[in-house]
Design a protein around this motif. Structure first.
Motif, short mmCIF file in Angstrom:
data_model
loop_
_atom_site.label_atom_id
_atom_site.label_comp_id
_atom_site.label_asym_id
_atom_site.label_seq_id
_atom_site.Cartn_x
_atom_site.Cartn_y
_atom_site.Cartn_z
N ARG A 71 11.01 18.48 -2.78
CA ARG A 71 12.35 18.11 -3.21
C ARG A 71 12.83 16.81 -2.57
N GLY A 72 12.04 16.25 -1.68
CA GLY A 72 12.46 15.03 -1.01
C GLY A 72 12.43 13.84 -1.95
N ALA A 73 12.83 12.71 -1.40
CA ALA A 73 12.87 11.47 -2.19
C ALA A 73 11.44 11.01 -2.48
N ALA A 74 11.31 10.36 -3.61
CA ALA A 74 10.00 9.83 -3.99
C ALA A 74 9.65 8.65 -3.08
N GLY A 75 8.41 8.60 -2.67
CA GLY A 75 7.98 7.52 -1.79
C GLY A 75 6.47 7.38 -1.78
N LEU A 76 6.02 6.21 -1.32
CA LEU A 76 4.59 5.91 -1.27
C LEU A 76 4.27 5.19 0.02
N ASP A 77 3.38 5.78 0.81
CA ASP A 77 2.86 5.14 2.02
C ASP A 77 1.38 4.89 1.81
N ALA A 78 0.89 3.77 2.35
CA ALA A 78 -0.50 3.39 2.12
C ALA A 78 -1.12 2.84 3.39
N GLU A 79 -2.43 2.97 3.45
CA GLU A 79 -3.23 2.42 4.55
C GLU A 79 -4.45 1.75 3.92
N VAL A 80 -4.53 0.44 4.04
CA VAL A 80 -5.58 -0.35 3.41
C VAL A 80 -6.64 -0.66 4.45
N ARG A 81 -7.91 -0.40 4.09
CA ARG A 81 -9.03 -0.66 5.01
C ARG A 81 -10.09 -1.49 4.30
N VAL A 82 -10.41 -2.62 4.88
CA VAL A 82 -11.47 -3.49 4.39
C VAL A 82 -12.31 -3.89 5.59
N GLY A 83 -13.62 -3.76 5.49
CA GLY A 83 -14.47 -3.95 6.67
C GLY A 83 -14.40 -2.70 7.52
N GLU A 84 -14.54 -2.85 8.82
CA GLU A 84 -14.45 -1.71 9.74
C GLU A 84 -15.43 -0.60 9.35
N GLY A 85 -16.66 -1.01 8.91
CA GLY A 85 -17.65 -0.02 8.52
C GLY A 85 -17.50 0.50 7.12
N VAL A 86 -16.53 -0.03 6.35
CA VAL A 86 -16.32 0.40 4.97
C VAL A 86 -17.12 -0.52 4.05
N PRO A 87 -18.06 -0.01 3.24
CA PRO A 87 -18.89 -0.88 2.40
C PRO A 87 -18.11 -1.60 1.32
N GLY A 88 -17.05 -0.97 0.81
CA GLY A 88 -16.23 -1.61 -0.21
C GLY A 88 -14.81 -1.75 0.27
N GLU A 89 -13.90 -1.07 -0.42
CA GLU A 89 -12.50 -1.05 -0.02
C GLU A 89 -12.03 0.40 -0.02
N ALA A 90 -11.16 0.72 0.90
CA ALA A 90 -10.62 2.08 0.99
C ALA A 90 -9.11 2.01 1.15
N VAL A 91 -8.42 2.82 0.36
CA VAL A 91 -6.96 2.88 0.42
C VAL A 91 -6.56 4.33 0.51
N LEU A 92 -5.80 4.66 1.56
CA LEU A 92 -5.27 6.01 1.73
C LEU A 92 -3.83 6.02 1.24
N LEU A 93 -3.55 6.83 0.23
CA LEU A 93 -2.24 6.88 -0.42
C LEU A 93 -1.60 8.23 -0.16
N ARG A 94 -0.34 8.20 0.27
CA ARG A 94 0.44 9.43 0.44
C ARG A 94 1.62 9.36 -0.52
N LEU A 95 1.61 10.26 -1.49
CA LEU A 95 2.64 10.28 -2.52
C LEU A 95 3.60 11.42 -2.24
N HIS A 96 4.90 11.10 -2.12
CA HIS A 96 5.91 12.09 -1.74
C HIS A 96 6.84 12.37 -2.92
N GLY A 97 7.36 13.59 -2.95
CA GLY A 97 8.40 13.96 -3.90
C GLY A 97 7.95 13.91 -5.34
N GLU A 98 8.85 13.39 -6.18
CA GLU A 98 8.58 13.32 -7.61
C GLU A 98 7.39 12.42 -7.93
N LEU A 99 7.11 11.46 -7.07
CA LEU A 99 5.99 10.56 -7.33
C LEU A 99 4.66 11.30 -7.29
N ALA A 100 4.59 12.39 -6.53
CA ALA A 100 3.35 13.17 -6.45
C ALA A 100 3.05 13.89 -7.75
#
Length: 414
Positions: A71-100
């Motif tokens: 029931r909380g407010a809609a929101g989006l948090d992200a963590e972008v990783r390029v390099g650091e042992g990642v062969p391509g690109e990695a994005v961690l997405l946290r979708l809150h509320g109605e956005l989920a």
């Protein structure tokens, strides 16, 4: 490089990815597709690790979506990783509320253009993956029936809602098993009377294996329980004996074919990253999986007697095994007897050879001992004959002298 974004948007995430690539010195993407992982907060670390390991073989953009509806407010948090042992690109997405509830609105702008999309649900997945909002975006939809509770996976619904591109890790785990059993019938073509699958209780891969054998062979297939881990044995009963693949420890299996010695086969339980890599190699529809799902639904409607191996089939197979074992023992006994006879004959020949050698040596010694005596006798005989000849000469000379002496005296008188 790791970039944290709070209360962000898809556009800002795309800009962060471009900035991270340029900072890493690789503005070109060089990726072959997008892997979307739908997971919860507790298991997102293992899922991202498995997707990145699979990306070493197939460099991809990995989007890990953690859905937090509420029931909380809609929101989006992200963590972008390029390099650091990642062969391509990695994005961690946290979708809150109605956005989920509308994750496709966030994921769609982040998909790589003109490349396949694979969606993976490590926690089990929806009942009908093709009807899921993210499943509609994917060319390949991967679920894992073994990760959830056995009762939550309804393969009847999966079969009814199957769409080209659906698959499950429970089916992917069977690839080496199916390959070995098919190869066994290629090596030893015979009629299969019945089959048997033995596994830990509640293993969905075993249910799929039994349905696959039933659909391909058209014979009764019995599913029995064991202590595991996973599938421990698959047997196909024939008139000449069972064709079996037995794996009691989850690592090394024993491959058995009638008339051939048992062979060990490396058949370890594979990790999620290995399973995902296999699914990324083949993005075409899996028609065999669809037929197996349909057969699985049919098996659920069949009576228990139709899914049980008859005692007659078991007895015939056991009799064939006993007969083959007795024949093998008899052949081994004959071979052992022949070896013993040959060994004994070799001993006799060796003894005879030794006796002949000893006899020859004794004969040579006797001959050597006789030779000096013979030479002495011949020398003495020669000496005697020479003495006789000398005596005869002297006698002849004396006689001649005696004859000449009177004639001289008569001549003197005259």
């Amino acid at each position: 490089m790791i970039i944290d974004l709070t209360n962000t948007t898809s556009s800002e995430i795309a800009s962060a990815l471009l900035k991270a690539r340029r900072s890493a010195g690789s503005p070109a993407m060089g990726m072959v597709g997008t892997i979307v992982v739908v997971v919860d907060e507790a298991s997102h670390h293992d899922a991202m690790k498995a997707a990145n390991e699979a990306g070493r073989e197939h460099p991809s953009r990995v989007l890990v979506a953690i859905l937090r509806p509420g029931r909380g407010a809609a929101g989006l948090d992200a963590e972008v990783r390029v390099g650091e042992g990642v062969p391509g690109e990695a994005v961690l997405l946290r979708l809150h509320g109605e956005l989920a509830r509308v994750p496709e609105s966030v994921i769609t702008p982040l998909l790589l253009p003109d490349s396949p999309v694979v969606v993976w649900w490590p926690g089990g997945g929806p009942k009908v993956p093709a009807e899921d909002p993210l499943g509609r975006l994917a060319r390949r939809r991967v679920t894992d029936a073994a990760s959830g509770r056995r009762g939550t996976v309804d393969f009847t619904v999966r079969a009814e809602g199957y769409a080209p591109g659906d698959t499950d890790f429970a089916w992917t785990r069977l690839t080496p098993w199916r390959a070995l059993m098919a190869a066994a019938l290629d090596q030893y073509p015979t009629k299969v009377l019945a089959a048997e699958v033995v596994s830990a209780k509640g293993n969905p891969s075993a249910d799929l294996m039994a349905a696959w054998l039933h659909s391909r062979l058209g014979v009764p297939v019995e599913h029995k329980n064991s202590r595991g881990p996973g599938i421990t044995a698959v047997r196909m009963f024939t008139a000449s004996g069972p064709i079996a693949l037995t794996r009691p420890d989850g690592s090394v299996a024993t491959f058995t074919i009638p008339g051939a010695p048992d062979r060990p086969v490396a058949l370890k339980r594979r990790t999620p990253s290995e399973l995902l890599s296999e699914e990324l190699r083949r993005l075409d529809p899996d028609d065999v999986y669809a037929k197996t799902l349909a057969c699985m639904v049919e098996r659920e409607k069949m009576p228990a007697s139709a899914k049980t191996v008859s005692d007659a089939d078991r007895r015939s197979t056991q009799a064939a095994v006993s007969k083959a074992a007795a024949k093998t023992a008899a052949v081994a006994g004959k071979a052992a007897s022949a070896e013993l006879e040959q060994h004994a004959a070799g001993k006799k020949a060796g003894s005879a050879k030794k006796a002949a050698v000893s006899k020859n040596a004794a004969a040579r010694k006797t001959t050597a001992a006789k030779k000096p005596a013979a030479s002495k006798a011949s020398r003495s005989t020669t000496t005697r004959s020479t003495a006789k000849k000398t005596t005869a000469k002297k006698t002849a000379v004396k006689k001649t002298a005696a004859k000449k002496a009177p004639s001289k005296r008569v001549a003197g008188r005259s």
